[in-house]
Design a protein around this motif. Structure first.
Motif, PDB file in Angstrom:
ATOM      1  N   GLY A 277       7.130  -7.329   5.635  1.00 18.11           N
ATOM      2  CA  GLY A 277       8.393  -6.834   5.094  1.00 18.11           C
ATOM      3  C   GLY A 277       8.466  -5.312   5.015  1.00 18.11           C
ATOM      4  N   ASP A 278       7.361  -4.615   5.375  1.00 19.82           N
ATOM      5  CA  ASP A 278       7.357  -3.160   5.316  1.00 19.82           C
ATOM      6  C   ASP A 278       8.029  -2.609   6.562  1.00 19.82           C
ATOM      7  OD1 ASP A 278       5.981  -3.458   3.004  1.00 19.82           O
ATOM      8  OD2 ASP A 278       4.023  -2.933   3.832  1.00 19.82           O
ATOM      9  N   LEU A 279       9.356  -2.450   6.468  1.00 21.74           N
ATOM     10  CA  LEU A 279      10.135  -1.983   7.627  1.00 21.74           C
ATOM     11  C   LEU A 279      10.628  -0.549   7.414  1.00 21.74           C
ATOM     12  CD1 LEU A 279      12.248  -5.220   8.156  1.00 21.74           C
ATOM     13  CD2 LEU A 279      10.221  -4.516   9.416  1.00 21.74           C
TER      14      LEU A 279
ATOM     15  N   ARG B  15       0.288 -11.196   2.406  1.00 19.34           N
ATOM     16  CA  ARG B  15       0.226  -9.903   1.708  1.00 19.34           C
ATOM     17  C   ARG B  15      -0.502  -8.861   2.546  1.00 19.34           C
ATOM     18  NH1 ARG B  15      -0.064 -13.303  -2.969  1.00 19.34           N
ATOM     19  NH2 ARG B  15      -2.333 -13.536  -2.786  1.00 19.34           N
TER      20      ARG B  15
ATOM     21  N   SER C  55       1.891  -7.698   5.404  1.00 23.57           N
ATOM     22  CA  SER C  55       3.005  -6.861   4.904  1.00 23.57           C
ATOM     23  C   SER C  55       4.137  -6.774   5.933  1.00 23.57           C
ATOM     24  CB  SER C  55       2.496  -5.453   4.564  1.00 23.57           C
ATOM     25  OG  SER C  55       1.521  -5.510   3.546  1.00 23.57           O
TER      26      SER C  55
END
Length: 298
Positions: free
Chosen positions: A296-298, A291, A294
């Motif tokens: 996945g923060d693309l 978490r 992060s």
């Protein structure tokens, strides 16, 4: 029994040899208990106490069949292997028949660490002004913060505490390796309170740091009973002092401490010990790390 006809006397000689090598009292007890358990089993089974592979394997199988933990069976077998190796080194037997004997596989037990609420409850259960209260709080804080082993705690002397530097010295850790361990202000304060209360004890002039109540000394069994009592008051089930070592390791990594630092503080020489001691909370730490990253923060 041939060369093993005087096995009891040879056991005494072996333990004397181990004491001369400065093995800890706990090691001497563990090894002695292992060989004596083997002798009792041989007597009960009407078998000659021969240290060969078939007999030792049968002994270990019997232990497991009767419900012994794999770790207990491994410990008993290790005692016999070490004893057999010593007999060969001393020329009491021509060769060591247990040289290539493999230890039984251990179950990978997951030891649950105490969470912060449980740890606070355990410390609260030690609150009080008498020597036992101050002693137990100091020990809990010391073990939960540094992960020192119960045997290392019991073996500490007054000279091993440097409250000005906020450090404790483990003179003889496992394998004979000593180390210096820093402690925080809360643990240092708890130790200081205990040391001041210790001045009124009948054994105050003796070197041992931890003293028992009613004018007695303090042993590993005494530590176990004292902390188990505190855990019961705190509502913590199935407590064992070793849980505090697991707890310290997990808290260190959860707070962002390095693995190398943890190994130095805990007195470990192998990296796999980290996995063994922190398995219970490794997935939770991994989830928290994911978490934070992060990815996945693309």
């Amino acid at each position: 029994m041939g060369a093993y006809s005087d096995i009891v006397a040879l056991l005494d000689s072996w333990l004397l040899h181990l004491a001369a090598e400065r093995k800890s009292a706990q090691t001497l007890k563990t090894y002695g208990d292992g060989v004596r358990a083997f002798l009792r089993w041989c007597e009960a089974e009407d078998r000659p106490p021969v240290l060969d592979r078939p007999t030792v394997n049968a002994f270990v199988s019997a232990l497991l069949d009767h419900g012994a933990q794999a770790s207990t069976a491994r410990s008993r077998q290790l005692a016999l292997r070490r004893f057999s190796a010593w007999l060969a080194d001393e020329g009491e037997v021509d060769t060591d028949p247990l040289l290539t004997l493999r230890p039984p596989k251990l179950d990978h037990k997951v030891v649950q660490e105490l969470d912060d609420d449980q740890l606070r409850a355990l410390i609260k259960a030690c609150k009080g002004n008498d020597l036992r209260d101050r002693r137990d709080e100091a020990i809990v804080r010391l073990m939960a913060e540094t992960g020192v082993r119960a045997g290392e705690v019991v073996g500490m002397s007054v000279a091993d505490i440097d409250l000005k530097r906020c450090e404790v010295v483990v003179r003889r850790g496992k394998g004979g390796r000593g180390r210096t361990v820093p402690i925080g202000p809360h643990a240092a304060r708890a130790v200081d309170r205990y040391v001041r209360a210790r001045r009124t004890h009948r054994l105050a002039q003796t070197p041992a740091l931890w003293l028992g109540d009613r004018g007695k000394g303090f042993t590993y069994d005494g530590l176990y009973v004292a902390l188990r009592h505190r855990a019961e008051r705190a509502g913590i089930p199935n407590f064992h002092p070793h849980v505090l070592r697991h707890t310290a390791a997990g808290r260190w990594l959860a707070a962002g401490g390095s693995e190398g630092g943890l190994m130095a503080i805990a007195g470990w020489s192998r990296r796999d010990m980290i996995d063994r001691y922190t398995r219970a909370t490794s997935e939770r730490r991994a989830a928290e790390e994911a978490r934070r990253l992060s990815l996945g923060d693309l």
